[in-house]
Design a protein around this motif. Structure first.
Motif, short mmCIF file in Angstrom:
data_model
loop_
_atom_site.label_atom_id
_atom_site.label_comp_id
_atom_site.label_asym_id
_atom_site.label_seq_id
_atom_site.Cartn_x
_atom_site.Cartn_y
_atom_site.Cartn_z
N LYS A 70 0.83 -1.21 0.00
CA LYS A 70 0.00 0.00 0.00
C LYS A 70 0.86 1.26 0.00
N LEU A 71 2.00 1.20 0.66
CA LEU A 71 2.90 2.35 0.67
C LEU A 71 3.37 2.69 -0.74
N VAL A 72 3.65 1.68 -1.53
CA VAL A 72 4.08 1.89 -2.92
C VAL A 72 2.94 2.51 -3.73
N ARG A 73 1.73 2.01 -3.56
CA ARG A 73 0.59 2.56 -4.30
C ARG A 73 0.38 4.03 -3.94
N ALA A 74 0.48 4.32 -2.66
CA ALA A 74 0.29 5.71 -2.23
C ALA A 74 1.41 6.60 -2.78
N ALA A 75 2.63 6.11 -2.74
CA ALA A 75 3.77 6.90 -3.24
C ALA A 75 3.65 7.14 -4.74
N MET A 76 3.19 6.15 -5.48
CA MET A 76 3.01 6.31 -6.92
C MET A 76 1.98 7.40 -7.22
N GLN A 77 0.95 7.49 -6.37
CA GLN A 77 -0.06 8.53 -6.56
C GLN A 77 0.50 9.91 -6.23
N VAL A 78 1.33 9.97 -5.21
CA VAL A 78 1.98 11.24 -4.87
C VAL A 78 2.81 11.73 -6.05
N ILE A 79 3.56 10.81 -6.65
CA ILE A 79 4.45 11.17 -7.75
C ILE A 79 3.68 11.57 -8.99
N VAL A 80 2.66 10.80 -9.34
CA VAL A 80 1.96 11.07 -10.59
C VAL A 80 1.22 12.40 -10.55
N LEU A 81 0.81 12.82 -9.37
CA LEU A 81 0.13 14.11 -9.24
C LEU A 81 1.07 15.28 -9.49
N ARG A 82 2.36 15.01 -9.46
CA ARG A 82 3.33 16.07 -9.66
C ARG A 82 3.98 16.03 -11.04
N LEU A 83 3.52 15.13 -11.88
CA LEU A 83 4.01 15.09 -13.26
C LEU A 83 3.35 16.20 -14.07
N SER A 84 3.95 16.54 -15.17
CA SER A 84 3.41 17.60 -16.02
C SER A 84 2.13 17.13 -16.70
N GLU A 85 1.32 18.10 -17.09
CA GLU A 85 0.07 17.80 -17.79
C GLU A 85 0.35 17.04 -19.08
N LEU A 86 1.43 17.38 -19.75
CA LEU A 86 1.79 16.70 -21.00
C LEU A 86 2.11 15.23 -20.75
N SER A 87 2.78 14.94 -19.66
CA SER A 87 3.16 13.56 -19.35
C SER A 87 1.94 12.67 -19.12
N VAL A 88 0.94 13.20 -18.46
CA VAL A 88 -0.20 12.36 -18.09
C VAL A 88 -1.35 12.44 -19.10
N LYS A 89 -1.23 13.29 -20.11
CA LYS A 89 -2.36 13.52 -21.01
C LYS A 89 -2.93 12.25 -21.65
N PRO A 90 -2.10 11.34 -22.21
CA PRO A 90 -2.68 10.13 -22.83
C PRO A 90 -3.54 9.32 -21.87
N MET A 91 -3.04 9.13 -20.64
CA MET A 91 -3.78 8.34 -19.67
C MET A 91 -4.96 9.12 -19.09
N LYS A 92 -4.80 10.42 -18.99
CA LYS A 92 -5.92 11.27 -18.55
C LYS A 92 -7.06 11.18 -19.57
N ASP A 93 -6.72 11.25 -20.85
CA ASP A 93 -7.73 11.15 -21.90
C ASP A 93 -8.41 9.79 -21.87
N LEU A 94 -7.62 8.75 -21.61
CA LEU A 94 -8.19 7.40 -21.54
C LEU A 94 -9.18 7.29 -20.40
N PHE A 95 -8.79 7.80 -19.23
CA PHE A 95 -9.69 7.76 -18.08
C PHE A 95 -10.98 8.54 -18.36
N LEU A 96 -10.84 9.76 -18.85
CA LEU A 96 -12.00 10.60 -19.09
C LEU A 96 -12.90 10.01 -20.16
N ASN A 97 -12.31 9.39 -21.15
CA ASN A 97 -13.08 8.77 -22.22
C ASN A 97 -14.00 7.68 -21.67
#
Length: 231
Positions: A70-97
């Protein structure tokens, strides 16, 4: 008012949506959730058929595998929230779709993931093996991004150090059982127990940055075997 010269060629469904969003009465005005569920939006929204890549599925399954602490899952979420919008855009679009097609609930279920795959094109693990890890899971936006993002995009010395600082609540250079209790609350004990197993220790946890990095890299084989890159 919709003047005929400008609006006669616009469908009634579109006009109804615009009217709903332009209500002066806040109680009657469409909010974002109501708007994306509108008949006109659903009619023209892109459908999420066969849009999951095999790598995405394996990462998603690995994220929820019991061997991922669970610590790893939480840490991954901390990190991904601090990535640039460009980095997460493909997966953001997938989720929203997928999420919009389901009425914008803000979450994605195992059934929705299954429906968004072309299973005939997948050559890796059997369908049942992948879905077993996702059964009953309800994924938030942040969890989804943390699970499917390419590990090499965020496992760096700088991002690991940043995540470590979030859990090192008192800035002592170590993550302790006390820190984990503050962060995880009622779930703290299971997080602490997992950390003890990972560190092969009894009693209180004292996890420095090096140990934290080792735990973060000790992920299931379904994820990339990436090593931290220089910041």
């Amino acid at each position: 008012e919709f003047l005929p010269d400008y609006w006669d060629h616009i469908s009634q469904e579109a006009k109804d949506l615009i009217s709903g969003m332009c209500q002066r009465d806040v109680k009657k005005r469409f909010d974002a959730r109501r708007a994306v569920r509108d008949a006109w939006v659903l009619k023209f929204a892109q459908q999420p058929a066969a849009i999951f890549a095999e790598t995405d599925l394996l990462r998603l399954a690995a994220f929820y595998h019991p061997s991922t602490p669970k610590l790893v899952r939480a840490a991954m979420q901390v990190i991904v929230l601090r990535l640039s919008e460009l980095s997460v855009k493909p997966m953001k679009d997938l989720f929203l779709n997928i999420n919009i097609a389901d009425g914008a609930t803000g979450f994605i279920t195992c059934a929705e993931v299954e429906a968004a795959c072309d299973w005939n094109k997948l050559t890796g693990k059997p369908r049942e093996v992948v879905l077993e890890e996702l059964t009953g899971k309800v994924m938030s936006y942040t969890e989804f991004l943390a699970a499917v993002m390419d590990k090499s995009a965020f496992v760096t010395e700088s991002t690991l150090s940043l995540a470590f600082s979030v859990f090192d609540r008192h800035g002592r250079g170590v993550i302790t059982s006390e820190d984990l209790e503050e962060v995880f609350g009622t779930e703290a004990q299971s997080v602490i127990d997992e950390a003890r197993v990972a560190l092969s220790v009894d009693g209180n946890i004292s996890l420095d940055l090096q140990g934290f990095t080792q735990i973060m890299l000790a992920l299931p084989n379904a994820l990339d075997d990436a090593q931290p890159e220089p910041a």
